[in-house]
Design an enzyme around this catalytic site. Structure first.
Site, short mmCIF file in Angstrom:
data_model
loop_
_atom_site.label_atom_id
_atom_site.label_comp_id
_atom_site.label_asym_id
_atom_site.label_seq_id
_atom_site.Cartn_x
_atom_site.Cartn_y
_atom_site.Cartn_z
N HIS A 198 0.93 -1.26 0.03
CA HIS A 198 0.01 0.05 0.01
C HIS A 198 0.93 1.33 0.00
CE1 HIS A 198 -3.59 2.37 1.46
NE2 HIS A 198 -2.53 3.25 1.79
N GLU A 199 1.80 1.27 1.06
CA GLU A 199 2.64 2.52 0.94
C GLU A 199 3.79 2.58 -0.10
OE1 GLU A 199 1.62 4.78 2.78
OE2 GLU A 199 0.54 3.38 4.18
N HIS B 149 2.14 4.22 -3.14
CA HIS B 149 2.11 5.58 -3.03
C HIS B 149 3.30 6.34 -3.50
CE1 HIS B 149 -1.63 6.20 -0.76
NE2 HIS B 149 -1.19 5.54 0.27
#
Length: 158
Positions: free
Chosen positions: A72-73, A76
């Protein structure tokens, strides 16, 4: 034995390499820190090319970090590198989550945060309420009063 933090760093690097392969583009490894606080499991600092993870939540939720939170990170950072400044969980980020990592794009984790963000019980005339540490402290210092939205009475510490 490999430390938990080292396993996270390895997973970050694996995700970066997977993104590089899938998108036919090179990405430098980000700086990885373990200083995220509060209810947040992880955060991506785009301009600094840095990822931060919550060590307390990590200690209790290693599997979720490895399978969902790290990708998820990383997504980004990849979205930022490929598209510039875009909505944090917009279609570019969602595309990376699905096409690169094969994951359902979720904007929030489902980890138990009681250890990192305690709540405090308060009562009104009709029910019990759970207040955050910040609201609790404001009440204790006399800086703020909170009213129940249902019965409009002032909340009192239980």
């Amino acid at each position: 034995m490999i430390s938990l933090q080292q396993r996270i760093i390895t997973r970050v690097n694996d995700c970066m390499q997977l993104a590089a392969k899938e998108l036919a583009r090179e990405f430098s490894p980000p700086k990885v820190q373990f200083n995220q606080r509060g209810r947040i499991a992880g955060s991506a600092w785009l301009e600094r090319w840095e990822l931060r993870f919550n060590p307390i939540l990590l200690a209790d939720n290693e599997a979720e970090f490895l399978t969902e939170i790290v990708p998820h990170e990383v997504a980004h950072l990849i979205a930022f590198a490929c598209y510039g400044k875009v909505k944090p969980h917009g279609r570019e980020w969602q595309h990376i989550m699905q096409s690169v990592f094969g994951l359902t794009p979720r904007t929030r984790h489902r980890l138990n945060t009681n250890k990192v963000a305690p709540t405090f019980s308060y009562q009104c005339e009709c029910r019990s309420h759970q207040l955050t540490l910040r609201r609790h402290n404001n009440m204790q210092r006399g800086k703020q009063r909170y009213l129940c939205l249902h019965c409009n009475s002032i909340l009192q510490k239980q």
